[in-house]
Design a protein around this motif. Structure first.
Motif, PDB file in Angstrom:
ATOM      1  N   GLU A 113      22.031   7.998  -7.436  1.00 53.61           N
ATOM      2  CA  GLU A 113      22.153   6.561  -7.674  1.00 53.61           C
ATOM      3  C   GLU A 113      23.617   6.130  -7.566  1.00 53.61           C
ATOM      4  OE1 GLU A 113      19.528   4.854  -8.035  1.00 53.61           O
ATOM      5  OE2 GLU A 113      20.321   2.894  -8.620  1.00 53.61           O
ATOM      6  N   ASN A 116      24.888   6.166  -3.883  1.00 58.65           N
ATOM      7  CA  ASN A 116      24.375   5.087  -3.053  1.00 58.65           C
ATOM      8  C   ASN A 116      24.943   3.724  -3.445  1.00 58.65           C
ATOM      9  OD1 ASN A 116      22.931   6.943  -1.555  1.00 58.65           O
ATOM     10  ND2 ASN A 116      21.121   6.800  -2.883  1.00 58.65           N
ATOM     11  N   ARG A 117      25.138   3.542  -4.748  1.00 61.08           N
ATOM     12  CA  ARG A 117      25.754   2.281  -5.172  1.00 61.08           C
ATOM     13  C   ARG A 117      27.217   2.221  -4.745  1.00 61.08           C
ATOM     14  NH1 ARG A 117      23.199  -0.691  -9.726  1.00 61.08           N
ATOM     15  NH2 ARG A 117      21.140   0.249 -10.012  1.00 61.08           N
ATOM     16  N   ASP A 119      28.446   3.647  -2.121  1.00 58.88           N
ATOM     17  CA  ASP A 119      28.372   3.385  -0.687  1.00 58.88           C
ATOM     18  C   ASP A 119      28.260   1.879  -0.435  1.00 58.88           C
ATOM     19  OD1 ASP A 119      28.167   3.891   2.032  1.00 58.88           O
ATOM     20  OD2 ASP A 119      26.027   4.395   1.949  1.00 58.88           O
ATOM     21  N   ASP A 120      27.347   1.227  -1.150  1.00 59.40           N
ATOM     22  CA  ASP A 120      27.173  -0.214  -0.979  1.00 59.40           C
ATOM     23  C   ASP A 120      28.425  -0.978  -1.404  1.00 59.40           C
ATOM     24  OD1 ASP A 120      24.649   0.126   0.002  1.00 59.40           O
ATOM     25  OD2 ASP A 120      23.624  -0.332  -1.883  1.00 59.40           O
ATOM     26  N   PHE A 121      28.965  -0.585  -2.563  1.00 62.40           N
ATOM     27  CA  PHE A 121      30.172  -1.247  -3.062  1.00 62.40           C
ATOM     28  C   PHE A 121      31.281  -1.202  -2.024  1.00 62.40           C
ATOM     29  CE2 PHE A 121      34.344  -0.584  -5.146  1.00 62.40           C
ATOM     30  CZ  PHE A 121      34.488  -1.816  -5.777  1.00 62.40           C
ATOM     31  N   GLY A 123      30.922  -1.107   1.130  1.00 62.24           N
ATOM     32  CA  GLY A 123      30.521  -1.768   2.367  1.00 62.24           C
ATOM     33  C   GLY A 123      30.003  -0.788   3.408  1.00 62.24           C
ATOM     34  N   ASN A 124      29.391   0.291   2.930  1.00 59.77           N
ATOM     35  CA  ASN A 124      28.812   1.307   3.820  1.00 59.77           C
ATOM     36  C   ASN A 124      29.752   1.723   4.945  1.00 59.77           C
ATOM     37  OD1 ASN A 124      26.375  -0.959   3.223  1.00 59.77           O
ATOM     38  ND2 ASN A 124      26.038   1.110   2.490  1.00 59.77           N
ATOM     39  N   ASP A 136      25.266   9.368   6.240  1.00 63.78           N
ATOM     40  CA  ASP A 136      24.521   8.363   5.487  1.00 63.78           C
ATOM     41  C   ASP A 136      23.622   9.052   4.455  1.00 63.78           C
ATOM     42  OD1 ASP A 136      22.128   9.221   6.638  1.00 63.78           O
ATOM     43  OD2 ASP A 136      22.122   7.654   8.163  1.00 63.78           O
TER      44      ASP A 136
ATOM     45  N   LEU B  92      29.611  -1.456  -9.961  1.00 67.82           N
ATOM     46  CA  LEU B  92      28.478  -0.838  -9.251  1.00 67.82           C
ATOM     47  C   LEU B  92      27.129  -1.357  -9.763  1.00 67.82           C
ATOM     48  CD1 LEU B  92      29.520   2.878  -8.622  1.00 67.82           C
ATOM     49  CD2 LEU B  92      30.108   0.805  -7.362  1.00 67.82           C
TER      50      LEU B  92
END
Ligand SMILES: [Mn+2]
Ligand SMILES: [Mn+2]
Ligand SMILES: [Mn+2]
Ligand SMILES: [Mn+2]
Lengths: 223, 223
Positions: A113, A116-117, A119-121, A123-124, A136, B92
DNA sequence: TTAAATTTTTAGACTAATCTAAAAATTAAT
DNA sequence: ATTAATTTTTAGATTAGTCTAAAAATTTAA
């Protein structure tokens, strides 16, 4: 539920992944001992354990290769390492020569978790601060074609896309001479004697680079 | 240069800090075993080691207290734990009931540079998502006066400033009934039989809270 | 204030990860 | 194809952290 890998096991799996080239070259006991700063006898023991856990394929005296599950684990660790490096550089203002050691610790934090968060934070991101591709969530890496600056010939040109090595001394030196990712570079001359080359860097003029440096810099075709 | 503490040693030091009240109450072997989910015999051994390293004061059969250097270490770990919790919640998008476990891992990452930059990145927060104060880089904590909701009497009121416990089930329950940090709360009735109380929460109306819950909620005077 | 209950420590053992020294297998050189 | 050099594995120890069982000390109760 299978028990999660120990910190040490993770480091072995990662080292095997990083030493082994594609396709599956067997990684030797000594190469691992070297990479992990430990002794061959220690590696022999750990290899037996990892083999027993089906993370690697192993035949006595023949070295090891990662199994499918071993590779998956390795990619998860590398993903974490590189995402954390992006965080440290982009959000905490660390320099690219300061982040590897800290990422060596952060890569072992266990929480999908969290990864992945993060990663999103971030901006991937697809590459880390050294130009290395970030796998990925499924372990897929997309890696554009590139070649070493040391393998280029006169008048070839391209974009600096990565450094192969994260030695702080190398990275600091590259900073000092203004060699950074994303810059256009053109080889103007190759010295056959010592493989040193002369390059023209963006609009910063020309400079000489030793083979020790050019063998660490990755260049992509300037399309 | 003194060698840095192992992960296990750090967890013992932190547990001693958190169990021990002010001033220096001796922390018992069993209390530690309980807190660290280990056995008293194990604690006895570790206590000898920490005592030898001068991180704690120890007399056989009398329990332990932290030395000055032990307290300093404990505060560093707690600072990291709470800063990471702020990061997880504020950046996050984790919920307050999801961060403790992850922070238990992150608190052991060793890099004072990292902690201080993280602190700045977060805007030098003074409390974590559960209302606990965050020690500054020198280990200083400033802690406003507060009391447990369970100790308040009819018509007393104040602001919810913290929860004593990070059990996810408690935190999720508080979420569900809209009990959050920063809300104004007034005790409207106390039931002498079971210590349950009735409260008026901000403009959300009244509700009943059991002693199990009120004993975990900290209230500050509404000045 | 003795006896009972509880807490704490010691004794002995186990696992993971490491090491050194020596044996065995493989690879390279005569 | 032997011999020599190198690599790898095994054997035997060591350290950190843990456990169970039993002994010792302290605390509580009769
Ligand atoms: Mn790195
Ligand atoms: Mn990198
Ligand atoms: Mn917490
Ligand atoms: Mn907290």
């Amino acid at each position: 539920m299978k028990k999660s890998l120990s910190l040490t096991e993770e480091n072995y799996i990662k080292a095997i992944f990083q030493i082994g080239t594609t396709p599956e070259s067997n990684v030797s006991t000594n190469a691992l001992a070297d990479n992990l700063q430990t002794k061959p006898a220690t590696v022999s023991d750990m290899i037996k354990k990892l083999s027993h856990k089906k993370l690697i394929f192993y035949e006595k005296y023949k070295g090891v290769t990662l199994s499918a599950s071993g590779s998956k684990e390795a990619l998860k660790i590398i993903r974490k390492h590189r995402l954390w490096e992006v965080f440290l550089v982009n959000h905490l203002n660390f320099k690219w020569d300061q982040v590897h050691e800290i990422a060596e610790q952060l890569e072992h934090i266990k929480s999908s978790e969290l990864v992945n968060r993060l990663d999103d934070f971030l901006g991937n991101p697809t590459i880390d601060p050294h130009g290395d591709p970030i796998p990925d969530a499924n372990g897929q890496v997309q890696l554009g074609p590139s070649k070493l600056l040391s393998e280029m010939t006169s008048h070839e040109n391209g974009i600096i896309v990565g450094v192969k090595n994260e030695d702080p001394l190398l990275l600091q030196h590259l900073d000092k001479i203004n060699v950074r990712l994303g810059l256009h570079i053109e080889v103007t001359e190759v010295n056959d004697f010592d493989q040193s080359i002369q390059v023209k860097l963006a609009d910063l003029g020309t400079m000489f680079l030793s083979e020790k440096i050019t063998s660490q810099i990755l260049i992509a075709k300037n399309l």
